[in-house]
Enzyme design. Structure first.
Site, mmCIF file in Angstrom:
data_model
loop_
_atom_site.group_PDB
_atom_site.id
_atom_site.type_symbol
_atom_site.label_atom_id
_atom_site.label_comp_id
_atom_site.label_asym_id
_atom_site.label_seq_id
_atom_site.Cartn_x
_atom_site.Cartn_y
_atom_site.Cartn_z
ATOM 1 N N TYR A 9 0.824 -1.212 0.000
ATOM 2 C CA TYR A 9 0.000 0.000 0.000
ATOM 3 C C TYR A 9 0.850 1.251 0.000
ATOM 4 C CZ TYR A 9 1.001 1.068 4.913
ATOM 5 O OH TYR A 9 1.633 1.409 6.083
ATOM 6 N N LYS A 66 6.502 -1.953 1.972
ATOM 7 C CA LYS A 66 5.328 -1.335 2.610
ATOM 8 C C LYS A 66 4.162 -2.309 2.483
ATOM 9 C CE LYS A 66 3.387 3.305 3.193
ATOM 10 N NZ LYS A 66 3.540 3.396 4.633
ATOM 11 N N GLU A 102 12.856 2.770 13.793
ATOM 12 C CA GLU A 102 11.924 3.818 13.333
ATOM 13 C C GLU A 102 10.737 3.777 14.287
ATOM 14 O OE1 GLU A 102 10.229 2.966 9.435
ATOM 15 O OE2 GLU A 102 10.320 0.814 9.813
ATOM 16 N N LEU A 118 11.408 1.355 6.803
ATOM 17 C CA LEU A 118 10.797 1.783 5.546
ATOM 18 C C LEU A 118 11.575 3.000 5.042
ATOM 19 C CD1 LEU A 118 8.257 1.281 3.692
ATOM 20 C CD2 LEU A 118 7.329 3.315 4.784
#
Ligand code: PDD
Length: 279
Positions: free
Chosen positions: A33, A149, A182, A206
């Site tokens: 996505y 993702k 992250e 990511l």
């Protein structure tokens, strides 16, 4: 504006946007996505998001039924359909391996399912942003391909809910009890010794589009960047910190667990530069 959806070639009302129960997105999270925002009807860095969708899809051997230009056209058309040409909107799109009787192996005859929605987007107001947000640490229990993702967001969902229960906006993922990779749905940056630190690109994070923009803005502002992991043992040395994502933009971090942090000038100067890009 109107909330609308696009599914496999058709524009629909948001409430009519239905997908088959045995879509592999719901059975396996078998898909990828993207989230793009449009400021005043203009998609922000849409090309980079589309390129990342293609990368994510290629990594799970998922054919993309549209070319990058066609996806951009669908986004632009969707903004028009939503009557959001003069407003800020959030465009979500996902691609799954389609619907087929549940079986782990790739289906041979399923068509991929592509859907997209457009909704109103309200960036965090500047006064709230200036106050910063609380964050908490949470074990990074994700898989070894965080560069994709993917629709599989269970650890991110668990981490985000944990943050909410602690009165924080975000959870910072701590890998192997040693380093911050992250956050649950954003990238993490910290100023240490006057330099801007962030985890290097790898399979452990990511490759955030906003992260990339911040690196460019840092160069422009003469801020030295260190793409190396921020270790938990370095937390006390943090001078300022912030998180970044498409929908969060740049948000200063006012605390990490019990450690309080000031919202500093360096972070604010990056926020100011970012605001200029939106115009
Ligand atoms: N999240 N890291 C993770 C795990 C993310 O989910 C996101 C984005 C980011 C920031 O990437 P970008 O700057 O390209 O938005 C980093 C999106 C917004 C979401 O899941 O809603």
């Amino acid at each position: 504006m109107r909330q609308i959806a696009f599914i496999n070639g058709k524009f629909l009302k948001w409430e009519d946007a239905l997908i088959h129960a045995e879509d592999r997105a719901s059975n396996f999270g078998d898909g990828v996505y993207e989230v793009v925002v449009a400021y005043g009807g203009k998609p922000f860095h849409a090309e980079a998001h589309i390129e990342r969708l293609l990368y994510s899809a290629s990594q799970i051997e998922l054919p993309v039924p549209y070319s990058p230009d066609e996806i951009l056209d669908i986004i632009l058309q969707a903004i028009r359909e939503a009557e959001a040409e003069d407003e800020d909107s959030m465009i979500y799109f996902q691609l799954s391996r389609g619907f087929s009787p549940r079986d782990h192996v790739f289906p041979e005859d399923a068509e991929p399912t592509f859907y997209l929605t457009v909704k109103p987007f309200h960036p965090m107001p500047m006064d709230e942003r200036r106050r910063g947000v609380k964050t908490v640490t949470y074990p990074d229990i994700r898989w070894a391909r965080c560069d994709i993702k993917s629709l599989n967001l269970l650890p991110n969902v668990m981490a985000r809910e944990y943050a909410k229960r602690k009165g924080a906006l975000e959870s910072l993922f701590v890998k192997d009890g040693v380093k911050i990779t992250e956050a649950s749905s954003s990238n993490f940056f910290a100023f240490i010794d006057g330099r801007l630190w962030t985890h290097p690109l790898s399979n452990e994070i990511l490759s955030g589009i906003t992260r990339g923009i911040v690196l460019k803005l840092s160069k422009k502002l003469g801020i030295e960047v260190v793409e190396r992991p921020i270790l938990l043992s370095m937390l006390e040395e943090i001078e300022e910190a912030f998180i970044t994502s498409t929908t969060k933009e740049i948000i200063p971090v006012s605390s990490i667990d019990s450690l309080r942090l000031p919202v500093g000038e360096k972070t604010m100067s990056l926020i100011e530069e970012f605001q200029k890009l939106k115009k």
